[in-house]
Motif scaffolding. Structure first.
Motif, PDB file in Angstrom:
ATOM      1  N   GLY A  83       0.882  -1.336  -0.077  1.00  0.00           N
ATOM      2  CA  GLY A  83      -0.039   0.048   0.016  1.00  0.00           C
ATOM      3  C   GLY A  83       0.757   1.408   0.015  1.00  0.00           C
ATOM      4  O   GLY A  83       0.455   2.336   0.505  1.00  0.00           O
ATOM      5  N   LYS A  84       2.109   1.017  -0.495  1.00  0.00           N
ATOM      6  CA  LYS A  84       3.106   2.370  -0.501  1.00  0.00           C
ATOM      7  C   LYS A  84       3.364   2.682  -1.749  1.00  0.00           C
ATOM      8  O   LYS A  84       3.382   1.843  -2.603  1.00  0.00           O
ATOM      9  N   PHE A  85       3.664   3.956  -1.897  1.00  0.00           N
ATOM     10  CA  PHE A  85       4.309   4.567  -3.224  1.00  0.00           C
ATOM     11  C   PHE A  85       3.566   4.558  -4.403  1.00  0.00           C
ATOM     12  O   PHE A  85       4.047   4.659  -5.534  1.00  0.00           O
ATOM     13  N   LEU A  86       2.125   4.224  -4.475  1.00  0.00           N
ATOM     14  CA  LEU A  86       1.335   4.249  -5.382  1.00  0.00           C
ATOM     15  C   LEU A  86      -0.083   4.826  -4.999  1.00  0.00           C
ATOM     16  O   LEU A  86      -0.684   4.640  -4.077  1.00  0.00           O
ATOM     17  N   PRO A  87      -0.207   6.092  -5.467  1.00  0.00           N
ATOM     18  CA  PRO A  87      -1.599   6.947  -4.873  1.00  0.00           C
ATOM     19  C   PRO A  87      -2.595   5.818  -4.886  1.00  0.00           C
ATOM     20  O   PRO A  87      -3.092   5.127  -5.713  1.00  0.00           O
ATOM     21  N   THR A  90      -7.758   7.251  -8.016  1.00  0.00           N
ATOM     22  CA  THR A  90      -7.817   7.163  -9.159  1.00  0.00           C
ATOM     23  C   THR A  90      -6.869   8.003  -9.923  1.00  0.00           C
ATOM     24  O   THR A  90      -6.028   7.311 -10.802  1.00  0.00           O
ATOM     25  N   ARG A  91      -7.050   9.229  -9.917  1.00  0.00           N
ATOM     26  CA  ARG A  91      -6.244  10.319 -10.881  1.00  0.00           C
ATOM     27  C   ARG A  91      -4.568  10.250 -10.319  1.00  0.00           C
ATOM     28  O   ARG A  91      -3.959  10.032 -11.378  1.00  0.00           O
ATOM     29  N   GLY A  92      -4.492  10.190  -8.956  1.00  0.00           N
ATOM     30  CA  GLY A  92      -3.177  10.056  -8.740  1.00  0.00           C
ATOM     31  C   GLY A  92      -2.304   8.717  -9.375  1.00  0.00           C
ATOM     32  O   GLY A  92      -1.326   8.800  -9.630  1.00  0.00           O
ATOM     33  N   LYS A  93      -3.245   7.674  -8.942  1.00  0.00           N
ATOM     34  CA  LYS A  93      -2.385   6.292  -9.453  1.00  0.00           C
ATOM     35  C   LYS A  93      -2.302   6.289 -10.875  1.00  0.00           C
ATOM     36  O   LYS A  93      -1.066   6.037 -11.387  1.00  0.00           O
ATOM     37  N   TYR A  94      -3.066   6.979 -11.645  1.00  0.00           N
ATOM     38  CA  TYR A  94      -2.730   6.819 -13.117  1.00  0.00           C
ATOM     39  C   TYR A  94      -1.501   7.748 -13.547  1.00  0.00           C
ATOM     40  O   TYR A  94      -0.873   7.829 -14.595  1.00  0.00           O
ATOM     41  N   GLU A  95      -1.706   8.963 -12.805  1.00  0.00           N
ATOM     42  CA  GLU A  95      -0.471   9.946 -12.980  1.00  0.00           C
ATOM     43  C   GLU A  95       0.792   9.220 -12.867  1.00  0.00           C
ATOM     44  O   GLU A  95       1.911   9.461 -13.557  1.00  0.00           O
ATOM     45  N   ALA A  96       0.847   8.430 -11.677  1.00  0.00           N
ATOM     46  CA  ALA A  96       2.008   7.734 -11.351  1.00  0.00           C
ATOM     47  C   ALA A  96       2.444   6.507 -12.540  1.00  0.00           C
ATOM     48  O   ALA A  96       3.142   6.596 -12.817  1.00  0.00           O
ATOM     49  N   LEU A  97       1.328   5.982 -12.957  1.00  0.00           N
ATOM     50  CA  LEU A  97       1.437   4.821 -13.898  1.00  0.00           C
ATOM     51  C   LEU A  97       2.018   5.322 -15.276  1.00  0.00           C
ATOM     52  O   LEU A  97       2.939   4.612 -15.858  1.00  0.00           O
ATOM     53  N   GLN A  98       1.424   6.683 -15.670  1.00  0.00           N
ATOM     54  CA  GLN A  98       1.980   6.926 -17.081  1.00  0.00           C
ATOM     55  C   GLN A  98       3.385   7.270 -16.988  1.00  0.00           C
ATOM     56  O   GLN A  98       4.229   7.060 -17.793  1.00  0.00           O
ATOM     57  N   TRP A  99       3.934   7.791 -15.889  1.00  0.00           N
ATOM     58  CA  TRP A  99       5.256   8.028 -15.556  1.00  0.00           C
ATOM     59  C   TRP A  99       6.291   6.640 -15.450  1.00  0.00           C
ATOM     60  O   TRP A  99       7.320   6.900 -15.881  1.00  0.00           O
ATOM     61  N   LEU A 100       5.558   5.873 -14.788  1.00  0.00           N
ATOM     62  CA  LEU A 100       6.356   4.514 -14.917  1.00  0.00           C
ATOM     63  C   LEU A 100       6.355   3.973 -16.146  1.00  0.00           C
ATOM     64  O   LEU A 100       7.491   3.436 -16.463  1.00  0.00           O
ATOM     65  N   MET A 101       5.292   4.093 -16.947  1.00  0.00           N
ATOM     66  CA  MET A 101       5.362   3.607 -18.430  1.00  0.00           C
ATOM     67  C   MET A 101       6.520   4.322 -19.157  1.00  0.00           C
ATOM     68  O   MET A 101       6.980   3.926 -20.270  1.00  0.00           O
ATOM     69  N   ALA A 154       5.658  12.263 -10.709  1.00  0.00           N
ATOM     70  CA  ALA A 154       4.376  12.216 -10.696  1.00  0.00           C
ATOM     71  C   ALA A 154       3.327  13.214 -10.096  1.00  0.00           C
ATOM     72  O   ALA A 154       1.903  12.934 -10.092  1.00  0.00           O
ATOM     73  N   GLY A 155       4.029  14.132  -9.587  1.00  0.00           N
ATOM     74  CA  GLY A 155       3.202  15.084  -8.862  1.00  0.00           C
ATOM     75  C   GLY A 155       3.946  15.446  -7.573  1.00  0.00           C
ATOM     76  O   GLY A 155       5.347  15.694  -7.523  1.00  0.00           O
ATOM     77  N   ASP A 156       3.193  15.779  -6.360  1.00  0.00           N
ATOM     78  CA  ASP A 156       3.824  15.983  -5.237  1.00  0.00           C
ATOM     79  C   ASP A 156       3.993  15.151  -4.048  1.00  0.00           C
ATOM     80  O   ASP A 156       4.285  15.313  -3.260  1.00  0.00           O
ATOM     81  N   GLU A 157       3.836  13.790  -4.714  1.00  0.00           N
ATOM     82  CA  GLU A 157       4.054  12.603  -3.910  1.00  0.00           C
ATOM     83  C   GLU A 157       5.063  11.733  -4.549  1.00  0.00           C
ATOM     84  O   GLU A 157       5.223  11.536  -5.542  1.00  0.00           O
ATOM     85  N   TYR A 158       6.087  11.190  -3.449  1.00  0.00           N
ATOM     86  CA  TYR A 158       6.889  10.328  -3.977  1.00  0.00           C
ATOM     87  C   TYR A 158       6.276   9.073  -4.372  1.00  0.00           C
ATOM     88  O   TYR A 158       5.801   8.429  -3.582  1.00  0.00           O
ATOM     89  N   THR A 159       6.624   8.379  -5.587  1.00  0.00           N
ATOM     90  CA  THR A 159       6.081   7.194  -5.831  1.00  0.00           C
ATOM     91  C   THR A 159       6.884   6.404  -6.545  1.00  0.00           C
ATOM     92  O   THR A 159       8.103   6.594  -6.782  1.00  0.00           O
ATOM     93  N   ILE A 160       6.472   5.110  -6.977  1.00  0.00           N
ATOM     94  CA  ILE A 160       7.285   4.353  -7.940  1.00  0.00           C
ATOM     95  C   ILE A 160       7.808   4.642  -9.215  1.00  0.00           C
ATOM     96  O   ILE A 160       8.914   4.132  -9.523  1.00  0.00           O
ATOM     97  N   ALA A 161       7.170   5.974  -9.574  1.00  0.00           N
ATOM     98  CA  ALA A 161       7.786   6.488 -10.725  1.00  0.00           C
ATOM     99  C   ALA A 161       9.084   7.157 -10.585  1.00  0.00           C
ATOM    100  O   ALA A 161      10.180   6.841 -11.257  1.00  0.00           O
ATOM    101  N   ASP A 162       9.167   7.734  -9.227  1.00  0.00           N
ATOM    102  CA  ASP A 162      10.821   8.332  -8.771  1.00  0.00           C
ATOM    103  C   ASP A 162      11.668   7.148  -8.578  1.00  0.00           C
ATOM    104  O   ASP A 162      12.592   7.442  -8.906  1.00  0.00           O
ATOM    105  N   ILE A 163      11.091   6.140  -7.998  1.00  0.00           N
ATOM    106  CA  ILE A 163      11.833   5.042  -7.808  1.00  0.00           C
ATOM    107  C   ILE A 163      12.445   4.256  -9.081  1.00  0.00           C
ATOM    108  O   ILE A 163      13.480   3.729  -9.223  1.00  0.00           O
ATOM    109  N   ALA A 164      11.615   4.335 -10.271  1.00  0.00           N
ATOM    110  CA  ALA A 164      11.902   3.619 -11.393  1.00  0.00           C
ATOM    111  C   ALA A 164      12.758   4.486 -12.053  1.00  0.00           C
ATOM    112  O   ALA A 164      13.856   3.962 -12.850  1.00  0.00           O
ATOM    113  N   ILE A 165      12.650   5.847 -12.278  1.00  0.00           N
ATOM    114  CA  ILE A 165      13.326   6.649 -12.927  1.00  0.00           C
ATOM    115  C   ILE A 165      14.966   6.940 -12.313  1.00  0.00           C
ATOM    116  O   ILE A 165      16.062   6.960 -13.105  1.00  0.00           O
TER     117      ILE A 165
END
Length: 230
Positions: A83-87, A90-101, A154-165
């Motif tokens: 339950g961590k590092f992915l909002p 729904t909006r926040g989740k897809y913001e992060a997922l697009q940057w993961l992709m 992916a915005g103002d929250e640290y997510t798996i997108a930051d971890i991936a990049i």
């Protein structure tokens, strides 16, 4: 205990960092890709694409063991597990997922090609060097503009997108990048690099990596061995 089969590369470090950030107990098993250990039947059983990293979690979602390959899929699995590092919204989740992709489809492959033709290729092909160096600079520009508007990718929250990049940008010099051209991204990079879990993650298996690639490793990674039928 989660078992991780990996090597100290950007894709390996993505998973190491995620595990450290999540605080999950894990054990790292080195898979020496220069020596061809990724082609062993045991490793292919959990990673049929013969690429690191791969993960085995004895406590899968149904209480049974699960094995996973592809670093992006592993990040998503660990985010779902903890339950961590992915909002959650729904909006926040897809913001992060697009940057993961964006990382999986752009940053990883293109910076990987820049590394190959600038550093590892047996002959210097100017067209390839120019093409992939320019693409690296373009991608850094995309991220710099994003970070100019947000604290994180992916915005103002640290997510798996930051971890991936992040792990892919650690070799910025080999990619032909001048940080002066990307000041916003450089600030983000320094902030991520200062996180204790990130510092621990990039040290996982770091002592196993050889400073220079020999001819055998080069053939294993880029020659006929890589493309042999299995």
């Amino acid at each position: 205990m989660i078992e991780v089969y990996s090597w100290p590369t950007p894709n390996g470090h993505k998973v190491h960092i995620m595990l450290e950030e999540c605080g999950l107990p894990y054990r790292a098993h080195p898979v020496d890709i220069g020596a061809g250990e990724q082609f062993s039947p045991e490793f292919l059983a959990i990673s049929p694409n013969n690429k690191i990293p791969a993960l085995v979690d004895p406590g899968g979602p149904d209480g049974k063991p699960i094995s996973l390959f592809e670093s992006g899929a592993i990040l998503l699995y660990l985010a779902g597990k903890t339950g961590k590092f992915l909002p959650a919204d729904t909006r926040g989740k897809y913001e992060a997922l697009q940057w993961l992709m964006f990382q999986m489809g752009g940053v990883g492959p293109m910076l990987g090609q820049a590394h190959h033709f600038r550093i590892y290729a047996p002959e210097k092909i100017e067209y390839a060097i120019e093409r992939y160096t320019n693409e690296a600079k373009r991608l850094y520009g995309v991220m710099d503009r994003q970070i100019a508007r947000h604290r994180y990718i992916a915005g103002d929250e640290y997510t798996i997108a930051d971890i991936a990049i992040f792990p892919w940008l650690r070799s910025w010099k080999n990619q032909g990048i001048d940080w002066n051209d990307h000041p916003h991204l450089k600030g983000w990079f320094d902030e991520i690099a200062a996180r204790p879990a990130v510092q621990r993650g990039v040290e996982v298996l770091a002592d196993r990596r050889k400073p220079q690639m020999d001819d055998k490793a080069r053939e294993t990674l880029f020659g006929a061995t890589q493309y042999a039928k299995r």
